[in-house]
Design a protein around this motif. Sequence first.
Motif, PDB file in Angstrom:
ATOM      1  N   LEU A  87       0.883  -1.179   0.103  1.00 40.52           N
ATOM      2  CA  LEU A  87       0.094  -0.340   0.422  1.00 40.52           C
ATOM      3  C   LEU A  87       0.502   1.526  -0.229  1.00 40.52           C
ATOM      4  CD1 LEU A  87      -2.754  -1.329   2.760  1.00 40.52           C
ATOM      5  CD2 LEU A  87      -2.810  -1.095   0.288  1.00 40.52           C
ATOM      6  N   GLY A  88       1.492   1.490   0.502  1.00 40.04           N
ATOM      7  CA  GLY A  88       2.763   2.430   1.139  1.00 40.04           C
ATOM      8  C   GLY A  88       3.462   3.270  -0.585  1.00 40.04           C
ATOM      9  N   THR A  89       3.972   1.610  -0.911  1.00 39.61           N
ATOM     10  CA  THR A  89       4.461   1.748  -3.047  1.00 39.61           C
ATOM     11  C   THR A  89       3.548   3.059  -3.051  1.00 39.61           C
ATOM     12  OG1 THR A  89       5.983  -0.181  -2.060  1.00 39.61           O
ATOM     13  CG2 THR A  89       6.138   0.832  -4.056  1.00 39.61           C
ATOM     14  N   VAL A 141      -6.362   3.983  -3.334  1.00 39.10           N
ATOM     15  CA  VAL A 141      -4.870   2.454  -3.100  1.00 39.10           C
ATOM     16  C   VAL A 141      -5.963   2.182  -1.583  1.00 39.10           C
ATOM     17  CG1 VAL A 141      -3.190   3.240  -3.631  1.00 39.10           C
ATOM     18  CG2 VAL A 141      -3.368   3.445  -1.377  1.00 39.10           C
ATOM     19  N   ILE A 142      -6.863   2.793  -0.582  1.00 38.67           N
ATOM     20  CA  ILE A 142      -6.821   2.344   0.426  1.00 38.67           C
ATOM     21  C   ILE A 142      -7.754   1.266  -0.069  1.00 38.67           C
ATOM     22  CG2 ILE A 142      -7.958   2.777   2.660  1.00 38.67           C
ATOM     23  CD1 ILE A 142      -6.197   5.036   2.440  1.00 38.67           C
ATOM     24  N   HIS A 213       4.936   1.474   4.106  1.00 38.32           N
ATOM     25  CA  HIS A 213       6.019   2.822   3.621  1.00 38.32           C
ATOM     26  C   HIS A 213       6.743   1.585   2.291  1.00 38.32           C
ATOM     27  CE1 HIS A 213       6.541  -1.434   5.459  1.00 38.32           C
ATOM     28  NE2 HIS A 213       7.538  -2.041   4.502  1.00 38.32           N
ATOM     29  N   PHE A 214       7.502   3.423   1.600  1.00 35.52           N
ATOM     30  CA  PHE A 214       8.100   2.716   0.320  1.00 35.52           C
ATOM     31  C   PHE A 214       9.390   1.959  -0.094  1.00 35.52           C
ATOM     32  CE2 PHE A 214      10.139   4.219  -3.711  1.00 35.52           C
ATOM     33  CZ  PHE A 214       9.453   4.219  -4.803  1.00 35.52           C
ATOM     34  N   ASN A 215       9.155   0.679  -1.435  1.00 35.00           N
ATOM     35  CA  ASN A 215      10.017   0.149  -1.850  1.00 35.00           C
ATOM     36  C   ASN A 215      10.456  -0.229  -2.800  1.00 35.00           C
ATOM     37  OD1 ASN A 215      10.839  -3.116  -2.375  1.00 35.00           O
ATOM     38  ND2 ASN A 215      11.471  -2.837  -0.293  1.00 35.00           N
TER      39      ASN A 215
END
Length: 439
Positions: A87-89, A141-142, A213-215
């Motif tokens: 979700l973060g990405t 995205v949620i 968080h972003f990956n």
Amino acid sequence: MKLPVIKGFDEDAFNKYLKNAGWLMFGKALSLIVNLLIARYLGPILFGDLSFGLSLVAILAAVGALGLDTFIIREIIQEPAKRDEILGTSLWLRLAANALLIPIAVGVYLISHQLTPNPGEPLTLLVGLLALASFFKSFNVIDAYFQSQVQSKYVVQVQNIGLIITSVVKIVIITLNLPLIYIVFAYVLDGFILAAGLIIIYQKRGLNIFNWHFNKERARFLLKKSSPLILSAVMVTIYMKIDIVMLKSIGSKAVGIYSAAQNLSEAWYFIPIAIVTSVFPALLNARKTDLDRYQKRLGNLYDLLIYISLPVALFISFFASDIIHIIYRGKYDGAGPMLSIHIWSGIFVFLGTASSQFLVAEGYTKISFYRTAAGALINIGLNFWLIPKYAGVGASIATLIACFVSTFYLLLIRKTRGQGIMMLKSLFLVTAFQKIFKR
């Protein structure tokens, strides 16, 4: 009588998926009523300007979605422990893309304004604000997360609350006889409320958006997988919206009259989206456990969508002019013939929406792109030919042909031909008669 239970999938689960489709009804009905009031209030010229801005931004906003929704659902189902990373990405990718699209939308409009023979009043601020409203869709995205958990009702509740608020705002604007730009600001407010509401409902479910968080590796993977769907989404939006953009060369009034017909024709397109979105997790589960059941459910889904769309198309095509006159109180009477043609596109949109989920489930994303690209290119070509001759009627014919080609493109590909034949059987009621005579 109870249906037989499949391992890992039962009747109660399937009913749960189907019930989620009902949550959209109230919101879509309210949205339709408010849009009709706006069309009546603005009249063909100003409504044409608004429709042009919405269509131009919609085409560009298809890029901002990055084709991620379906993949977010699939990735969370397959790797629930990686939820925050997925979700973060996805969120950061969308925020970056949609932020860039605001100046791009304004730039594209300014160029087209200079090249248009009958440009009319400048709409720079209108386009910029509508692009800003689209920026808030990054937080969808949620929505994808709740779909993966078969909890779409929470999202629809948020959507309905936001819709009620902005509908009241729009009605107040109409009552006070305020200019068009105030209605555009209401669209921005709608986007903001929905984004805020999604964050709040996510937090209230015991989750924390600040854990996202972003990956980089995940980003590369998602973009690689979704890139065909990005282009596909753009092509879908082009062949659904390009007619309005191209009609602007004739004038805002032509756009407004055509948009009045198009809005009524497309008002019920949420039905296949709601049904397909709700049953997609069920189809994925059935595919894992029982392939025969999976194919049968796809066939039943096509049949259901035809049973819904065909009677509506027949009824509206016969009474289109009367419907237009009654609803718009004589302001858009030229839209009747357009509606009687355009309404038949819905049948192919319904089937195309369902078969798109089959393509995603099977990993045929390139085919999804090719078929929508074919529809978009045909629509653009036909619009160049038909709009100068027949204006909105020509645009309606172009859309109908493009939707048909896009949907049944699957017949041209060996590995998807079975689905194309299945859809043809549903379209011509072959499976319906087979079920009747088996009794």
